[in-house]
Design a protein around this motif. Structure first.
Motif, PDB file in Angstrom:
ATOM      1  N   MET A 110      13.007  10.963   9.135  1.00 22.98           N
ATOM      2  CA  MET A 110      12.103  11.948   8.571  1.00 22.98           C
ATOM      3  C   MET A 110      12.525  12.327   7.152  1.00 22.98           C
ATOM      4  SD  MET A 110      10.122  12.256  11.138  1.00 22.98           S
ATOM      5  CE  MET A 110       9.078  13.623  10.637  1.00 22.98           C
ATOM      6  N   THR A 111      11.539  12.594   6.316  1.00 24.47           N
ATOM      7  CA  THR A 111      11.761  13.096   4.970  1.00 24.47           C
ATOM      8  C   THR A 111      10.913  14.346   4.815  1.00 24.47           C
ATOM      9  OG1 THR A 111      12.058  10.850   4.152  1.00 24.47           O
ATOM     10  CG2 THR A 111      11.639  12.554   2.501  1.00 24.47           C
ATOM     11  N   VAL A 181       6.215  16.844   5.648  1.00 27.00           N
ATOM     12  CA  VAL A 181       7.183  16.111   6.461  1.00 27.00           C
ATOM     13  C   VAL A 181       6.582  14.751   6.768  1.00 27.00           C
ATOM     14  CG1 VAL A 181       8.505  16.048   8.603  1.00 27.00           C
ATOM     15  CG2 VAL A 181       8.027  18.253   7.508  1.00 27.00           C
ATOM     16  N   GLY A 182       7.339  13.689   6.577  1.00 27.76           N
ATOM     17  CA  GLY A 182       6.789  12.361   6.799  1.00 27.76           C
ATOM     18  C   GLY A 182       7.804  11.375   7.332  1.00 27.76           C
ATOM     19  N   ARG A 183       7.296  10.369   7.986  1.00 25.79           N
ATOM     20  CA  ARG A 183       8.109   9.220   8.416  1.00 25.79           C
ATOM     21  C   ARG A 183       7.436   7.999   7.847  1.00 25.79           C
ATOM     22  NH1 ARG A 183       7.955   5.472  12.467  1.00 25.79           N
ATOM     23  NH2 ARG A 183       6.169   6.474  13.448  1.00 25.79           N
ATOM     24  N   MET A 184       8.061   7.403   6.826  1.00 25.85           N
ATOM     25  CA  MET A 184       7.459   6.262   6.147  1.00 25.85           C
ATOM     26  C   MET A 184       8.362   5.040   6.268  1.00 25.85           C
ATOM     27  SD  MET A 184       5.774   7.759   2.710  1.00 25.85           S
ATOM     28  CE  MET A 184       4.733   9.209   2.754  1.00 25.85           C
ATOM     29  N   GLN A 185       7.757   3.897   6.519  1.00 27.23           N
ATOM     30  CA  GLN A 185       8.482   2.636   6.624  1.00 27.23           C
ATOM     31  C   GLN A 185       7.962   1.724   5.521  1.00 27.23           C
ATOM     32  OE1 GLN A 185       7.045   2.588  10.745  1.00 27.23           O
ATOM     33  NE2 GLN A 185       9.100   1.967  11.317  1.00 27.23           N
ATOM     34  N   TYR A 186       8.451   1.964   4.298  1.00 26.19           N
ATOM     35  CA  TYR A 186       7.890   1.273   3.141  1.00 26.19           C
ATOM     36  C   TYR A 186       8.073  -0.234   3.203  1.00 26.19           C
ATOM     37  CZ  TYR A 186       7.838   6.009   1.417  1.00 26.19           C
ATOM     38  OH  TYR A 186       7.627   7.335   1.293  1.00 26.19           O
ATOM     39  N   GLN A 187       9.147  -0.689   3.864  1.00 28.00           N
ATOM     40  CA  GLN A 187       9.378  -2.122   3.899  1.00 28.00           C
ATOM     41  C   GLN A 187       8.276  -2.843   4.650  1.00 28.00           C
ATOM     42  OE1 GLN A 187      11.099   0.146   5.461  1.00 28.00           O
ATOM     43  NE2 GLN A 187      11.602  -0.464   7.546  1.00 28.00           N
ATOM     44  N   LYS A 188       7.482  -2.117   5.440  1.00 26.56           N
ATOM     45  CA  LYS A 188       6.404  -2.744   6.194  1.00 26.56           C
ATOM     46  C   LYS A 188       5.061  -2.607   5.495  1.00 26.56           C
ATOM     47  CE  LYS A 188       8.620  -1.969  10.678  1.00 26.56           C
ATOM     48  NZ  LYS A 188       8.450  -1.358  12.023  1.00 26.56           N
ATOM     49  N   SER A 189       5.022  -1.869   4.413  1.00 21.88           N
ATOM     50  CA  SER A 189       3.740  -1.597   3.783  1.00 21.88           C
ATOM     51  C   SER A 189       3.059  -2.863   3.291  1.00 21.88           C
ATOM     52  CB  SER A 189       3.924  -0.627   2.606  1.00 21.88           C
ATOM     53  OG  SER A 189       4.365   0.623   3.078  1.00 21.88           O
ATOM     54  N   GLY A 190       3.848  -3.872   2.926  1.00 19.25           N
ATOM     55  CA  GLY A 190       3.275  -5.111   2.438  1.00 19.25           C
ATOM     56  C   GLY A 190       2.480  -5.861   3.499  1.00 19.25           C
ATOM     57  N   GLU A 191       2.617  -5.442   4.780  1.00 19.95           N
ATOM     58  CA  GLU A 191       1.885  -6.096   5.844  1.00 19.95           C
ATOM     59  C   GLU A 191       0.416  -5.699   5.826  1.00 19.95           C
ATOM     60  OE1 GLU A 191       3.879  -5.120   9.426  1.00 19.95           O
ATOM     61  OE2 GLU A 191       5.780  -6.006   8.810  1.00 19.95           O
ATOM     62  N   LEU A 192       0.076  -4.599   5.136  1.00 23.01           N
ATOM     63  CA  LEU A 192      -1.314  -4.198   5.048  1.00 23.01           C
ATOM     64  C   LEU A 192      -2.070  -5.185   4.171  1.00 23.01           C
ATOM     65  CD1 LEU A 192      -0.848  -0.365   4.500  1.00 23.01           C
ATOM     66  CD2 LEU A 192      -1.470  -1.513   6.623  1.00 23.01           C
ATOM     67  N   SER A 193      -3.341  -5.361   4.442  1.00 21.29           N
ATOM     68  CA  SER A 193      -4.128  -6.309   3.667  1.00 21.29           C
ATOM     69  C   SER A 193      -4.380  -5.788   2.270  1.00 21.29           C
ATOM     70  CB  SER A 193      -5.471  -6.545   4.362  1.00 21.29           C
ATOM     71  OG  SER A 193      -6.272  -5.373   4.287  1.00 21.29           O
ATOM     72  N   GLN A 194      -4.742  -6.675   1.354  1.00 21.23           N
ATOM     73  CA  GLN A 194      -5.003  -6.281  -0.025  1.00 21.23           C
ATOM     74  C   GLN A 194      -6.108  -5.234  -0.072  1.00 21.23           C
ATOM     75  OE1 GLN A 194      -3.408  -7.062  -2.692  1.00 21.23           O
ATOM     76  NE2 GLN A 194      -4.725  -5.960  -4.122  1.00 21.23           N
ATOM     77  N   GLY A 195      -7.145  -5.412   0.781  1.00 20.22           N
ATOM     78  CA  GLY A 195      -8.231  -4.451   0.790  1.00 20.22           C
ATOM     79  C   GLY A 195      -7.777  -3.092   1.283  1.00 20.22           C
ATOM     80  N   ASP A 196      -6.818  -3.065   2.233  1.00 25.26           N
ATOM     81  CA  ASP A 196      -6.356  -1.806   2.800  1.00 25.26           C
ATOM     82  C   ASP A 196      -5.477  -1.039   1.833  1.00 25.26           C
ATOM     83  OD1 ASP A 196      -7.631  -2.252   5.148  1.00 25.26           O
ATOM     84  OD2 ASP A 196      -5.888  -3.113   6.165  1.00 25.26           O
ATOM     85  N   THR A 197      -4.877  -1.718   0.853  1.00 25.45           N
ATOM     86  CA  THR A 197      -3.927  -1.053  -0.023  1.00 25.45           C
ATOM     87  C   THR A 197      -4.462  -0.878  -1.424  1.00 25.45           C
ATOM     88  OG1 THR A 197      -2.926  -3.199  -0.499  1.00 25.45           O
ATOM     89  CG2 THR A 197      -1.930  -1.899   1.253  1.00 25.45           C
ATOM     90  N   GLU A 198      -5.757  -1.030  -1.602  1.00 20.55           N
ATOM     91  CA  GLU A 198      -6.345  -0.948  -2.936  1.00 20.55           C
ATOM     92  C   GLU A 198      -6.299   0.474  -3.477  1.00 20.55           C
ATOM     93  OE1 GLU A 198      -7.540  -2.144  -6.314  1.00 20.55           O
ATOM     94  OE2 GLU A 198      -7.436  -3.568  -4.656  1.00 20.55           O
ATOM     95  N   HIS A 199      -5.786   0.637  -4.697  1.00 21.05           N
ATOM     96  CA  HIS A 199      -5.731   1.933  -5.348  1.00 21.05           C
ATOM     97  C   HIS A 199      -6.825   2.065  -6.392  1.00 21.05           C
ATOM     98  CE1 HIS A 199      -1.772   1.971  -3.547  1.00 21.05           C
ATOM     99  NE2 HIS A 199      -1.648   3.230  -3.863  1.00 21.05           N
ATOM    100  N   GLY A 200      -7.831   1.191  -6.311  1.00 23.72           N
ATOM    101  CA  GLY A 200      -8.845   1.188  -7.347  1.00 23.72           C
ATOM    102  C   GLY A 200      -9.605   2.491  -7.448  1.00 23.72           C
ATOM    103  N   ALA A 201      -9.828   3.157  -6.317  1.00 26.16           N
ATOM    104  CA  ALA A 201     -10.560   4.419  -6.355  1.00 26.16           C
ATOM    105  C   ALA A 201      -9.729   5.470  -7.058  1.00 26.16           C
ATOM    106  CB  ALA A 201     -10.872   4.868  -4.923  1.00 26.16           C
TER     107      ALA A 201
END
Length: 211
Positions: A110-111, A181-201
């Motif tokens: 947790m962070t 408060v959060g629990r983040m697993q950044y090393q797994k974030s790359g598993e999301l698809s390109q469309g799911d991780t788009e910051h274009g908006a």
């Protein structure tokens, strides 16, 4: 060397670009490894966007660095903190001030931070593996999660999964304080698809703040 030039050379965007080039990575490769869109990475490198701690952690992970390589947060010797004396810091270019209330305990997942948010501040939309809980200590924010919008005031809370696109804004004329408060697993974030991780908006001025 002028002060402006020093700031540019040692700024977050320049340091990120240098580290990427040292690893012979293109923006496309960094985007694929971090789960952050190429367009957003380009904005960060040109100091036209300020990543949140969450986004910055994803980028740092992909570059083989800890987030401390890009920002220096105060050391907390003990887990106990007292109101008014907590270590404070902010991401370069951001007007949001963080109060550190958690420590890096062995095996921790947790962070947590207290966020001091000025009026008019708006975040980018982001996705990541993990979950978050927010509790409004003072003021009002509008939280967006997965296409839904919540107006939250003092005493309100929300628990949600990071995989859903989320962002928020202080649309009021008064500062807000948020316990995050959060629990983040950044090393797994790359598993999301390109469309799911788009910051274009972009949200308003695209001045992001999300740990």
């Amino acid at each position: 060397m002028s002060a402006a030039h020093k700031k540019d050379v040692n700024g977050l965007g320049a340091r990120m670009r240098r580290q990427r080039q040292r690893r012979s990575m293109t923006l496309q490769q960094l985007g694929a490894a971090s789960g952050v869109s190429v367009g957003y990475l380009s904005q960060v490198e040109r100091d036209r966007a300020t990543p949140t701690l969450g986004t910055l952690s994803q980028i740092a992970q992909a570059l083989g660095q800890s987030v401390d390589y890009f920002i220096r947060t105060p050391e907390v010797a003990e887990s106990f903190t007292r109101d008014g004396t907590r270590p404070r810091f902010s991401v370069a270019g951001s007007s949001v001030e963080y109060e550190q209330i958690g420590v890096n305990l062995p095996g921790h997942e947790m962070t947590s931070f207290v966020l001091n948010v000025p009026p008019g501040y708006e975040s980018e939309l982001i996705q990541h593996v993990g979950e978050e809980i927010i509790y409004i200590l003072d003021g009002e924010i509008v939280q967006r999660v997965g296409g839904r919008e919540y107006t939250m005031t003092r005493g309100d809370s929300l628990h949600y999964l990071g995989e859903k696109p989320h962002g928020w804004a202080n649309t009021s004329e008064h500062p807000a304080r948020i316990l995050w408060v959060g629990r983040m697993q950044y090393q797994k974030s790359g598993e999301l698809s390109q469309g799911d991780t788009e910051h274009g908006a972009q949200v308003a001025e695209l001045v992001p703040m999300r740990p």
